[in-house]
Design a protein around this motif. Structure first.
Motif, PDB file in Angstrom:
ATOM      1  N   VAL A  78       0.857  -1.286  -0.099  1.00  0.00           N
ATOM      2  CA  VAL A  78      -0.193  -0.033   0.113  1.00  0.00           C
ATOM      3  C   VAL A  78       0.878   1.141  -0.021  1.00  0.00           C
ATOM      4  CG1 VAL A  78      -1.562   1.300   1.277  1.00  0.00           C
ATOM      5  CG2 VAL A  78      -2.039  -1.252   0.953  1.00  0.00           C
ATOM      6  N   ALA A  79       2.066   1.224   0.587  1.00  0.00           N
ATOM      7  CA  ALA A  79       2.847   2.331   0.949  1.00  0.00           C
ATOM      8  C   ALA A  79       3.442   2.559  -0.499  1.00  0.00           C
ATOM      9  CB  ALA A  79       3.970   2.086   1.825  1.00  0.00           C
ATOM     10  N   LYS A  80       3.657   1.644  -1.335  1.00  0.00           N
ATOM     11  CA  LYS A  80       4.296   1.765  -2.509  1.00  0.00           C
ATOM     12  C   LYS A  80       3.418   1.870  -3.735  1.00  0.00           C
ATOM     13  CE  LYS A  80       8.209  -1.289  -1.670  1.00  0.00           C
ATOM     14  NZ  LYS A  80       8.949  -2.759  -2.099  1.00  0.00           N
ATOM     15  N   HIS A  81       1.887   2.084  -3.012  1.00  0.00           N
ATOM     16  CA  HIS A  81       0.915   2.508  -4.073  1.00  0.00           C
ATOM     17  C   HIS A  81       0.600   1.513  -5.131  1.00  0.00           C
ATOM     18  CE1 HIS A  81       0.927   7.203  -3.848  1.00  0.00           C
ATOM     19  NE2 HIS A  81       1.174   6.670  -2.473  1.00  0.00           N
ATOM     20  N   LYS A  82       0.919   0.127  -4.774  1.00  0.00           N
ATOM     21  CA  LYS A  82       0.579  -0.990  -5.400  1.00  0.00           C
ATOM     22  C   LYS A  82      -1.079  -1.158  -5.428  1.00  0.00           C
ATOM     23  CE  LYS A  82       4.776  -2.228  -6.348  1.00  0.00           C
ATOM     24  NZ  LYS A  82       5.414  -2.705  -7.624  1.00  0.00           N
ATOM     25  N   LEU A  83      -1.501  -1.508  -6.300  1.00  0.00           N
ATOM     26  CA  LEU A  83      -3.171  -1.659  -6.455  1.00  0.00           C
ATOM     27  C   LEU A  83      -3.492  -2.722  -5.293  1.00  0.00           C
ATOM     28  CD1 LEU A  83      -6.064  -0.831  -7.755  1.00  0.00           C
ATOM     29  CD2 LEU A  83      -5.611  -2.512  -9.270  1.00  0.00           C
ATOM     30  N   SER A  84      -4.355  -2.134  -4.372  1.00  0.00           N
ATOM     31  CA  SER A  84      -4.880  -3.041  -3.410  1.00  0.00           C
ATOM     32  C   SER A  84      -6.417  -3.015  -3.372  1.00  0.00           C
ATOM     33  CB  SER A  84      -4.293  -2.642  -2.224  1.00  0.00           C
ATOM     34  OG  SER A  84      -2.641  -2.701  -1.901  1.00  0.00           O
ATOM     35  N   TYR A  85      -7.199  -4.034  -2.643  1.00  0.00           N
ATOM     36  CA  TYR A  85      -8.496  -4.116  -2.592  1.00  0.00           C
ATOM     37  C   TYR A  85      -8.975  -4.439  -1.182  1.00  0.00           C
ATOM     38  CZ  TYR A  85      -9.042  -4.464  -7.608  1.00  0.00           C
ATOM     39  OH  TYR A  85      -9.186  -4.091  -9.069  1.00  0.00           O
ATOM     40  N   LEU A  86      -9.581  -3.470  -0.495  1.00  0.00           N
ATOM     41  CA  LEU A  86      -9.985  -3.396   0.709  1.00  0.00           C
ATOM     42  C   LEU A  86     -11.511  -3.790   0.779  1.00  0.00           C
ATOM     43  CD1 LEU A  86      -7.879  -0.518   2.332  1.00  0.00           C
ATOM     44  CD2 LEU A  86      -7.257  -3.039   2.207  1.00  0.00           C
ATOM     45  N   THR A  87     -11.851  -4.090   2.041  1.00  0.00           N
ATOM     46  CA  THR A  87     -13.580  -4.388   2.237  1.00  0.00           C
ATOM     47  C   THR A  87     -13.701  -3.853   3.483  1.00  0.00           C
ATOM     48  OG1 THR A  87     -13.724  -6.523   1.153  1.00  0.00           O
ATOM     49  CG2 THR A  87     -15.309  -5.889   2.700  1.00  0.00           C
ATOM     50  N   VAL A  88     -14.753  -2.829   3.807  1.00  0.00           N
ATOM     51  CA  VAL A  88     -15.120  -2.320   5.238  1.00  0.00           C
ATOM     52  C   VAL A  88     -16.284  -2.765   5.412  1.00  0.00           C
ATOM     53  CG1 VAL A  88     -15.838  -0.100   6.015  1.00  0.00           C
ATOM     54  CG2 VAL A  88     -13.885   0.116   4.383  1.00  0.00           C
ATOM     55  N   SER A  89     -16.389  -3.655   6.429  1.00  0.00           N
ATOM     56  CA  SER A  89     -17.730  -4.116   7.035  1.00  0.00           C
ATOM     57  C   SER A  89     -18.184  -3.527   8.427  1.00  0.00           C
ATOM     58  CB  SER A  89     -17.214  -5.750   7.444  1.00  0.00           C
ATOM     59  OG  SER A  89     -16.936  -6.560   6.572  1.00  0.00           O
ATOM     60  N   CYS A  90     -19.611  -3.250   8.294  1.00  0.00           N
ATOM     61  CA  CYS A  90     -20.262  -2.783   9.280  1.00  0.00           C
ATOM     62  C   CYS A  90     -21.669  -3.023   9.128  1.00  0.00           C
ATOM     63  CB  CYS A  90     -20.207  -1.082   9.207  1.00  0.00           C
ATOM     64  SG  CYS A  90     -20.926  -0.223  10.564  1.00  0.00           S
ATOM     65  N   THR A  91     -22.309  -3.413  10.287  1.00  0.00           N
ATOM     66  CA  THR A  91     -24.073  -3.752  10.156  1.00  0.00           C
ATOM     67  C   THR A  91     -24.688  -2.410   9.732  1.00  0.00           C
ATOM     68  OG1 THR A  91     -24.360  -2.963  12.419  1.00  0.00           O
ATOM     69  CG2 THR A  91     -23.748  -5.249  12.120  1.00  0.00           C
ATOM     70  N   ASP A  92     -24.008  -1.180   9.810  1.00  0.00           N
ATOM     71  CA  ASP A  92     -24.741   0.065   9.168  1.00  0.00           C
ATOM     72  C   ASP A  92     -24.199   0.299   7.756  1.00  0.00           C
ATOM     73  OD1 ASP A  92     -25.563   2.737   8.434  1.00  0.00           O
ATOM     74  OD2 ASP A  92     -25.618   3.366  10.306  1.00  0.00           O
ATOM     75  N   LEU A  93     -24.755  -0.276   6.772  1.00  0.00           N
ATOM     76  CA  LEU A  93     -24.009   0.045   5.470  1.00  0.00           C
ATOM     77  C   LEU A  93     -23.520   1.379   5.143  1.00  0.00           C
ATOM     78  CD1 LEU A  93     -25.304  -2.733   3.242  1.00  0.00           C
ATOM     79  CD2 LEU A  93     -23.026  -2.632   3.689  1.00  0.00           C
ATOM     80  N   GLU A  94     -24.253   2.420   5.431  1.00  0.00           N
ATOM     81  CA  GLU A  94     -24.319   3.731   4.951  1.00  0.00           C
ATOM     82  C   GLU A  94     -22.919   4.450   5.726  1.00  0.00           C
ATOM     83  OE1 GLU A  94     -26.131   5.810   2.977  1.00  0.00           O
ATOM     84  OE2 GLU A  94     -26.662   3.834   2.512  1.00  0.00           O
ATOM     85  N   LYS A  95     -22.629   3.792   6.923  1.00  0.00           N
ATOM     86  CA  LYS A  95     -21.417   4.190   7.631  1.00  0.00           C
ATOM     87  C   LYS A  95     -20.132   3.584   6.879  1.00  0.00           C
ATOM     88  CE  LYS A  95     -23.692   5.150  12.190  1.00  0.00           C
ATOM     89  NZ  LYS A  95     -23.699   4.935  13.338  1.00  0.00           N
ATOM     90  N   SER A 136     -15.431   3.765   3.567  1.00  0.00           N
ATOM     91  CA  SER A 136     -14.954   3.447   2.356  1.00  0.00           C
ATOM     92  C   SER A 136     -14.590   4.537   1.402  1.00  0.00           C
ATOM     93  CB  SER A 136     -15.796   2.380   1.512  1.00  0.00           C
ATOM     94  OG  SER A 136     -16.940   2.966   1.052  1.00  0.00           O
ATOM     95  N   ASN A 137     -15.184   5.698   1.217  1.00  0.00           N
ATOM     96  CA  ASN A 137     -14.890   6.712   0.724  1.00  0.00           C
ATOM     97  C   ASN A 137     -13.446   7.489   1.006  1.00  0.00           C
ATOM     98  OD1 ASN A 137     -16.650   7.678  -1.900  1.00  0.00           O
ATOM     99  ND2 ASN A 137     -18.186   7.758   0.049  1.00  0.00           N
ATOM    100  N   LEU A 138     -13.424   7.157   2.167  1.00  0.00           N
ATOM    101  CA  LEU A 138     -12.238   7.871   2.889  1.00  0.00           C
ATOM    102  C   LEU A 138     -10.870   7.075   2.369  1.00  0.00           C
ATOM    103  CD1 LEU A 138     -11.180  10.219   4.944  1.00  0.00           C
ATOM    104  CD2 LEU A 138     -11.506   8.282   6.757  1.00  0.00           C
ATOM    105  N   LEU A 139     -11.167   5.694   2.077  1.00  0.00           N
ATOM    106  CA  LEU A 139     -10.007   5.253   1.787  1.00  0.00           C
ATOM    107  C   LEU A 139      -9.706   4.900   0.330  1.00  0.00           C
ATOM    108  CD1 LEU A 139     -10.582   2.020   4.504  1.00  0.00           C
ATOM    109  CD2 LEU A 139      -9.130   3.964   4.612  1.00  0.00           C
TER     110      LEU A 139
END
Length: 347
Positions: free
Chosen positions: A162-179, A184-187
């Protein structure tokens, strides 16, 4: 009851990040550093708690973390550093915890500020030793944070890449999908893509188990096994993970998603994997204590193995890989003999 995970690709999201308010990073390691860099691409200011004041002083002098990802530079004018956890948390709305799970209780022992009205985001891929709680349950049960205010970052995401800007895929999990969508926009940026889900517990348990299986992979490589067998081990590992997740938190999930299988693969194969290196050292003949000393960093899977083993004493899921790693780490079983026995259980 809705059993849908609600995986949503980030490209369809349009959520106001200002809902997240002021952001604080809790932790000073490599993943905390990588996340801080990502967040600062969207935020003008962050709070950043580090336990050691000397690290903060050196960070301010050098413009980068003096101990981790030292090639990643920061504009320190955008960072409010503090080694006072109450000060950091009191002046933030969203808290991103990136502290190794064995140390989280100690980091919070002096906490006097309430967490109940904060958005708690855990990027900790571990479990709380002694309590055998995944981190979301720890915040819920001990600090009375409601489940809709707890989110988890998962997925294949070595900080070094991630520090080298290599393409990475993350998942943000929360019972409140709006949050989850807001965070996820922040990341999301040119090199990080994010999906969301509701499977908080599944993502957390999966992130603990993949560390256990990476230790097994490392032990086998240290013993001289090759790539053909490694593929068999990890194939069996994802099946074992699936059985455990379906028992402890039944949900209509697909363990072939990157947040489960992808994280397992990168942790089992990558040169950056601490757990794989830890296992490799044991396979080469070092004692568990010697391997830990050689690492110089926390291998979360060491603690996760014991916690999941103890949880499974009640759940009674057939988990031969977990059991073999537990015997090597905690019952002084000979790695070569124990891993040879395990090969007879794999398909």
């Amino acid at each position: 009851m809705d059993l849908s995970l609600g995986f949503i690709p980030h490209v369809f999201m349009s959520i106001n990040m200002e809902k997240l308010g002021r952001i604080a990073i809790i932790g000073g390691g490599s993943w905390a550093t990588a996340i801080a860099k990502i967040v600062l691409s969207k935020k003008d200011k962050i709070n950043w708690y580090m336990h050691r004041e000397d690290r903060i002083i050196a960070f301010k002098e050098k413009g980068h973390n003096p101990a981790y990802l030292t090639n990643v530079n920061f504009d320190i004018n955008k960072i409010n550093f503090s080694n006072d956890i109450n000060k950091t948390i009191n002046t933030a709305d969203t808290l991103i915890f990136v502290t190794p799970s064995p140390y989280l209780k100690d980091e919070l022992k002096d906490l006097t500020v309430s967490l109940e009205n904060k958005l708690i985001v855990t990027a900790i891929k571990g479990i709380i030793p002694g309590k055998n709680l995944i981190v979301s349950d720890f915040f819920s049960q001990v600090y009375h944070v409601s489940q809709p205010n707890i989110a988890v970052i998962g997925g294949p995401c070595h900080a070094e890449e991630v520090a080298k800007h290599k393409l990475s895929y993350l998942t943000v999990s929360c019972t409140d999908l709006e949050k989850a969508k807001s965070f996820s926009n922040l990341l999301t940026n040119d090199y990080v893509r994010v999906t969301t889900s509701k499977d908080v517990a599944g993502v957390e348990y999966g992130s603990v188990l993949k560390n256990v299986y990476a230790i097994a992979a490392g032990i086998y490589y240290g013993l001289g096994y090759g790539d053909n067998f490694h593929a068999v081990l990890l194939s069996n590992s994802i099946l074992e993970m699936d059985k455990f997740l379906n028992k402890v938190y039944p949900l209509n999930r697909n363990v072939c998603e990157s947040v489960y299988l992808g994280d397992l693969l990168v942790t089992g194969y990558s040169k950056y994997s601490r757990n794989r290196r830890f296992g490799h050292s044991i396979g080469q003949g070092h004692s568990v204590e010697g391997a830990q000393a050689e690492m110089g960093m926390v291998a979360e899977g060491y603690y996760g193995t014991k916690c999941i083993y103890e949880i499974n004493l009640k759940q009674q899921v057939d988990m031969p890989i977990l059991q073999a790693v537990y015997k090597v780490l905690y019952q002084n079983a000979d790695p070569r003999s124990e891993m040879k026995l395990l090969t007879n259980r794999l398909k």
